[in-house]
Design a protein around this motif. Structure first.
Motif, PDB file in Angstrom:
ATOM      1  N   ILE A 204       0.923  -1.000   0.144  1.00 24.49           N
ATOM      2  CA  ILE A 204      -0.028  -0.039  -0.147  1.00 24.49           C
ATOM      3  C   ILE A 204       0.880   1.203   0.074  1.00 24.49           C
ATOM      4  N   ASP A 205       0.453   2.030  -0.843  1.00 23.86           N
ATOM      5  CA  ASP A 205       1.366   3.397  -0.792  1.00 23.86           C
ATOM      6  C   ASP A 205       1.134   4.355   0.338  1.00 23.86           C
ATOM      7  N   ARG A 206       1.877   5.472   0.346  1.00 23.96           N
ATOM      8  CA  ARG A 206       1.650   6.430   1.331  1.00 23.96           C
ATOM      9  C   ARG A 206       0.572   7.306   1.305  1.00 23.96           C
ATOM     10  N   GLU A 207       0.239   7.658   0.132  1.00 27.04           N
ATOM     11  CA  GLU A 207      -1.053   8.315   0.085  1.00 27.04           C
ATOM     12  C   GLU A 207      -2.261   7.480   0.599  1.00 27.04           C
ATOM     13  N   ALA A 208      -2.361   6.329   0.373  1.00 27.79           N
ATOM     14  CA  ALA A 208      -3.505   5.465   0.954  1.00 27.79           C
ATOM     15  C   ALA A 208      -3.425   5.311   2.379  1.00 27.79           C
ATOM     16  N   LEU A 209      -2.255   5.183   2.804  1.00 25.75           N
ATOM     17  CA  LEU A 209      -2.093   5.094   4.415  1.00 25.75           C
ATOM     18  C   LEU A 209      -2.340   6.452   5.107  1.00 25.75           C
ATOM     19  N   ALA A 210      -1.979   7.736   4.423  1.00 27.89           N
ATOM     20  CA  ALA A 210      -2.603   8.906   4.923  1.00 27.89           C
ATOM     21  C   ALA A 210      -4.013   8.950   4.700  1.00 27.89           C
ATOM     22  N   GLU A 211      -4.703   8.691   3.818  1.00 26.43           N
ATOM     23  CA  GLU A 211      -6.165   8.712   3.820  1.00 26.43           C
ATOM     24  C   GLU A 211      -6.807   7.973   4.790  1.00 26.43           C
ATOM     25  N   VAL A 246      -8.812   2.745  -1.291  1.00 26.75           N
ATOM     26  CA  VAL A 246      -9.064   3.075  -0.078  1.00 26.75           C
ATOM     27  C   VAL A 246     -10.292   3.873   0.045  1.00 26.75           C
ATOM     28  N   ARG A 247     -10.335   4.842  -0.787  1.00 24.95           N
ATOM     29  CA  ARG A 247     -11.731   5.669  -0.700  1.00 24.95           C
ATOM     30  C   ARG A 247     -13.094   4.980  -1.069  1.00 24.95           C
ATOM     31  N   ALA A 248     -12.836   3.997  -2.058  1.00 26.49           N
ATOM     32  CA  ALA A 248     -14.101   3.225  -2.257  1.00 26.49           C
ATOM     33  C   ALA A 248     -14.549   2.215  -1.515  1.00 26.49           C
TER      34      ALA A 248
END
Length: 339
Positions: A204-211, A246-248
């Motif tokens: 999982i990438d950093r943007e997804a973790l931050a979300e 992540v958002r979905a």
């Protein structure tokens, strides 16, 4: 298909259970966040080890999901001591506590979760046990009753509570150290999630973790739970665990950008739409959303107040301007609103 093919455990299931257990840190160095509490606990445990004695009794206070049970396990693990776990609701008589205390081995760590919910008679027995490592057992009734002292092995009590104000002062004062756990910031939660993703083998990438970190209400337990739901969504739909996934996934599970769930939104929307932003009393609000007043007060409201969507006043609960903005509504002076 043979019967043993049906009943034999799947090795992948065993591996998954092992991963889930691995999410819980085993030592203070692995524990993320609560920097001040970790430093205080480390000093307490090292001092006890250097003096060859059992550590002082520890009270862990704070909201659910911040690591109280994990810290209790770490106290036992760091001192290489056995751990006995119980809970306040399970100790409803002094005899229940006496049975637990009398069976402790020297140096054992006794963890009592939700310690404020113990019976009063058990609390009073605990006073003497914590100070002098002994209890008095009453035998008989009336004028013929006698008290028999029972010596206990030295032990360390670790109590956890989400309502420290409900603990009687004599009990609270007998703890050698009281730790107040705070909510995590997003950077700490990203570190929690990064560790969990590594243990669960999730790419999982950093943007997804931050979300995810921004939607888990400052609570590691919720962060780990949401991460597993994202993993499930990515697995079922055959997608990478990126920001879009992540958002979905979180939208599917009704977790919005602030971390509000279905019940949180129902409470705020009721205040906004049915009561024009408030004020509205707790009991009226509970009936309107079809939930118990205790649940609203102890589970929902603390987070809504913390993120600044609701305020408590002597007249009742009032929605803040931030609540109107978050739900895309505008309040008018006549109490009506535009969606």
């Amino acid at each position: 298909m043979a019967d043993d093919d049906i009943t034999r455990p799947d090795p992948e299931d065993d591996a998954e259970l092992a991963f889930e257990g691995a999410l819980r840190p085993k030592s203070l160095t692995e524990f993320v966040g609560q920097t001040k509490v970790r430093g205080q606990l480390e000093l307490l445990l090292r001092a006890a080890a250097l003096q060859g004695r059992t550590p002082d009794h520890v009270l862990l206070a704070g909201p659910p999901g911040l690591g109280k049970t994990t810290l209790a396990m770490i106290v036992a693990h760091e001192g290489n001591r056995p751990l006995r776990m119980s809970s306040g609701p399970a100790i409803q008589h002094a005899g229940d506590l006496a049975a637990v205390l009398s069976s402790l081995v020297p140096g054992e760590v006794l963890f009592i979760d939700e310690i404020h919910r113990m019976a009063r008679s058990a609390e009073e027995m605990l006073y003497l046990a914590m100070e002098d490592f002994r209890i008095d057992i009453m035998v008989g009734k009336g004028a013929g009753a006698t008290s028999i002292p029972l010596e206990l092995a030295p032990f360390t009590l670790v109590g956890a509570t989400t309502r420290s104000g409900l603990l009687p002062n004599p009990l609270r004062d007998r703890f050698g150290f009281t730790a107040h756990l705070e909510f995590y910031d997003e950077q700490e939660l990203e570190e929690v999630l990064r560790r969990a993703a590594s243990l669960l083998d999730i790419d999982i990438d950093r943007e997804a973790l931050a979300e995810i970190a921004g939607r888990c209400r400052g609570t590691p337990r919720i962060a780990n739970r949401l991460l597993r739901r994202v993993r499930d969504y990515a697995l079922v739909h055959g997608k990478p665990a990126d920001l879009e996934t992540v958002r979905a996934a979180l939208d599917l599970y009704d977790v919005d950008s602030l971390g509000l769930d279905r019940l949180d939104r129902a409470v705020v929307e009721t205040i906004l739409k049915r009561f024009g932003g408030g004020p509205v009393g707790l009991s009226t609000l509970a009936v309107s959303v079809g939930e118990e007043a205790d649940t609203i007060e102890s589970v929902v409201e603390p987070f809504l107040v913390r993120v600044g969507l609701v305020t408590r006043t002597p007249r009742g609960r009032i929605a803040t301007p931030e609540a109107w903005q978050h739900f895309g509504m505008t309040r008018h002076t006549d109490g009506l609103f535009d969606a």
